[in-house]
Every structure is written in structure tokens, then in C-alpha cells.
Design a protein around this motif. Structure first.
Motif, PDB file in Angstrom:
ATOM      1  N   ALA A 142       1.275  -8.024  -4.664  1.00 43.08           N
ATOM      2  CA  ALA A 142       0.390  -7.529  -4.889  1.00 43.08           C
ATOM      3  C   ALA A 142      -0.247  -6.379  -3.775  1.00 43.08           C
ATOM      4  N   LEU A 143       0.182  -6.721  -2.486  1.00 41.23           N
ATOM      5  CA  LEU A 143      -0.315  -5.711  -1.236  1.00 41.23           C
ATOM      6  C   LEU A 143       1.257  -4.565  -1.328  1.00 41.23           C
ATOM      7  N   CYS A 144       2.374  -4.748  -2.111  1.00 38.85           N
ATOM      8  CA  CYS A 144       2.787  -3.909  -1.880  1.00 38.85           C
ATOM      9  C   CYS A 144       2.893  -2.708  -3.021  1.00 38.85           C
ATOM     10  N   ALA A 145       2.140  -3.349  -4.545  1.00 38.81           N
ATOM     11  CA  ALA A 145       2.033  -1.937  -5.463  1.00 38.81           C
ATOM     12  C   ALA A 145       0.509  -1.572  -4.836  1.00 38.81           C
ATOM     13  N   LYS A 146      -0.194  -2.373  -3.643  1.00 44.92           N
ATOM     14  CA  LYS A 146      -1.369  -1.698  -3.139  1.00 44.92           C
ATOM     15  C   LYS A 146      -0.676  -0.513  -2.552  1.00 44.92           C
ATOM     16  N   TYR A 147      -0.300  -1.150  -1.269  1.00 44.07           N
ATOM     17  CA  TYR A 147       0.777   0.433  -0.655  1.00 44.07           C
ATOM     18  C   TYR A 147       1.468   1.425  -1.540  1.00 44.07           C
ATOM     19  N   GLN A 148       1.865   1.265  -2.413  1.00 41.37           N
ATOM     20  CA  GLN A 148       2.224   2.432  -3.412  1.00 41.37           C
ATOM     21  C   GLN A 148       1.465   3.636  -3.488  1.00 41.37           C
ATOM     22  N   SER A 149      -0.079   3.553  -3.343  1.00 45.65           N
ATOM     23  CA  SER A 149      -0.936   4.184  -3.993  1.00 45.65           C
ATOM     24  C   SER A 149      -1.360   4.936  -2.400  1.00 45.65           C
ATOM     25  N   ALA A 150      -1.039   4.779  -1.427  1.00 45.83           N
ATOM     26  CA  ALA A 150      -1.188   5.143  -0.279  1.00 45.83           C
ATOM     27  C   ALA A 150      -0.003   6.276   0.612  1.00 45.83           C
ATOM     28  N   ALA A 151      -0.625   7.248   1.660  1.00 38.63           N
ATOM     29  CA  ALA A 151      -0.414   8.408   1.308  1.00 38.63           C
ATOM     30  C   ALA A 151       1.237   7.831   1.993  1.00 38.63           C
ATOM     31  N   SER A 152       2.182   8.695   2.324  1.00 36.34           N
ATOM     32  CA  SER A 152       3.834   8.245   2.256  1.00 36.34           C
ATOM     33  C   SER A 152       3.940   8.170   3.772  1.00 36.34           C
ATOM     34  N   PHE A 153       2.208   9.139   4.721  1.00 42.44           N
ATOM     35  CA  PHE A 153       2.571   8.521   6.107  1.00 42.44           C
ATOM     36  C   PHE A 153       2.179   7.460   6.824  1.00 42.44           C
ATOM     37  N   ALA A 154       1.187   6.273   5.505  1.00 47.41           N
ATOM     38  CA  ALA A 154      -0.021   5.422   6.055  1.00 47.41           C
ATOM     39  C   ALA A 154       0.519   4.242   6.752  1.00 47.41           C
TER      40      ALA A 154
END
Length: 234
Positions: A142-154
Motif C-alpha cells: 500500500a505504501l509503495c503504491a501510494k509513493y508511485q503517485s509521488a514526484a520522482s524526487f520525493a
């Protein structure tokens, strides 16, 4: 819908995980069934609300009206309850929220066996390691899927308090492997966890020692290089 896309990303991640015992997990975002007599199931409600108004019958419209009227009456009963401390507006907002028309269900599968829902009864029959996997695998996915929508530099940082408490050594090593494979940076604390596993390529470790005679806490630093834990002079 965004929720469905998120579930797909989670399932793709979990399908790609190599877990012990050929155990796989899948998440499903399912439509809720009818709860009260005058209410509709999510499937029927969405079907009626998706209809073109020009072909919707009076009966169709009345079903939708009765459904939302029943929901409003339920909100009023909840607000009148002596145990309720929320306003009618807050209860109405929750009850009419379309996200409440669905529910998440977690499934598991061993090898070629049929997929089964992870109920409390099924969870109780799991081994200690399987219980740990059933909690941490969906959480990390779930955390990884959420991070996939973040900016590449996040930054991809997670923090765990009392990390992996109650999990045996072999499965702790597997948990670290999952975290490394998902490319997380992490901060963890534990009374017994060191993190010096072969699945961890590198780690900075601080051991905190309470010195009551001096009224302070001493810190001892180690570096794990993937092969050996080395004491670092501070």
C-alpha cells in the motif's frame, strides 16, 4: 476510479513478491451488499444512478429516493444516540460518502490452491510467520503504491515503531528483503532488532544505553556493510 487503480498497483506489487510457502496476497475493492430493507446494494445503486434519465422509470427513481431517505434516517438515529458525540453534518457526510459504498477485502492463496478471503478464522490458523506476512506485505504494498503517485524526487521513507515485534528471525529477514526490494529508506526502533541480515546491503545502527548513574543515555554506533557489523568510534 483512483481507488481501483491503486488496488491494481498494490496487487501487481504483491504478485511480484517471492514469499515463503508460495503464499500470495491480493486486495479487492468490492461493492457492499444491501444493509437495510429500504437500502440498495452498491451494484444496484450504481446501476440506477448510471441510467440515462430519459429511460429511468418512476420505480427506478423511487428506489433511489428510498435508499437515500433510509440513509438520512439512519444518520438521525446515530446522532440521537447517547453515545454519539458527532454532529448530524459529520454523520451525514460519512454515510453519504460514496467511498462507504465499497469495502476492502484481503485474499490469500498458497501455490495452486484456490484463492480464499483472509478472515479472522483463516488468520488464526496461520503460522507466526504467515501472520506477519499477512500484515506487513499489504501494508508495504500500500505504501509503495501510494509513493508511485509521488514526484520522482520525493523521498521514500517509512518509520516503524517496535519493528517486527513477535516475528521470528527468518521472517524478519524476509521483511527486510521486501523493504529493500521496494526501495524504501527506513527508520526503525526495537529493543532486540539489529537489522544485520544478508538481505540488507547497508545500515547505520545506533544502540542506546541508559546510564542511570550519570542520568544520561549513551549512544553506540555501528555500520552494517552487508557482511559485518562494525563498531564506529564517535
Amino acid at each position: 476510479m483512483l481507488a481501483q487503480d491503486w488496488v491494481k498497483r498494490m496487487n501487481a506489487l504483491m504478485d511480484g513478491m517471492d514469499l515463503s510457502g508460495a503464499l500470495k496476497f491480493r486486495l479487492s475493492w468490492e461493492q457492499k451488499k444491501q444493509e437495510l430493507e429500504d437500502e440498495l446494494s452498491t451494484a444496484e445503486l450504481i446501476g440506477l444512478m448510471s441510467k440515462d434519465l430519459s429511460i429511468a422509470t418512476d420505480e427506478d427513481k423511487q428506489k433511489v429516493v428510498r435508499h437515500f431517505r433510509a440513509r438520512i434516517e439512519r444518520a438521525k438515529r446515530l446522532q440521537d444516540s447517547p453515545d454519539s458525540f458527532r454532529s448530524l453534518y459529520e454523520i451525514m457526510k460519512e454515510i453519504l460518502d460514496y467511498r462507504q459504498w465499497f469495502e476492502f477485502r484481503l485474499y490469500y492463496q498458497r501455490g495452486m490452491e484456490n484463492k480464499r478471503e483472509l478472515t479472522n478464522n483463516a488468520y488464526d490458523k496461520f503460522s507466526g510467520g504467515e501472520k506477519a506476512l499477512s500484515i506487513y506485505v499489504p501494508l508495504l504494498a500500500a505504501l509503495c503504491a501510494k509513493y508511485q503517485s509521488a514526484a520522482s524526487f520525493a523521498p521514500r521513507i517509512i518509520a516503524l515503531d517496535e519493528a517486527f515485534a513477535g516475528v521470528d528471525e527468518n521472517n524478519i529477514e524476509k521483511m527486510f528483503e521486501l523493504i529493500e526490494n521496494l526501495e524504501f529508506d527506513y527508520i526503525m526502533n526495537s529493543q532486540i532488532l539489529w537489522g544485520d541480515y544478508k538481505t540488507v546491503p547497508g545500515l547505520c545502527i545506533y544502540e542506546l544505553i541508559s546510564d542511570r548513574s550519570k542520568g544520561c543515555v549513551l549512544k553506540v554506533k555501528y555500520i552494517w556493510n552487508g557482511y559485518k557489523k562494525v563498531l564506529v568510534e564517535i
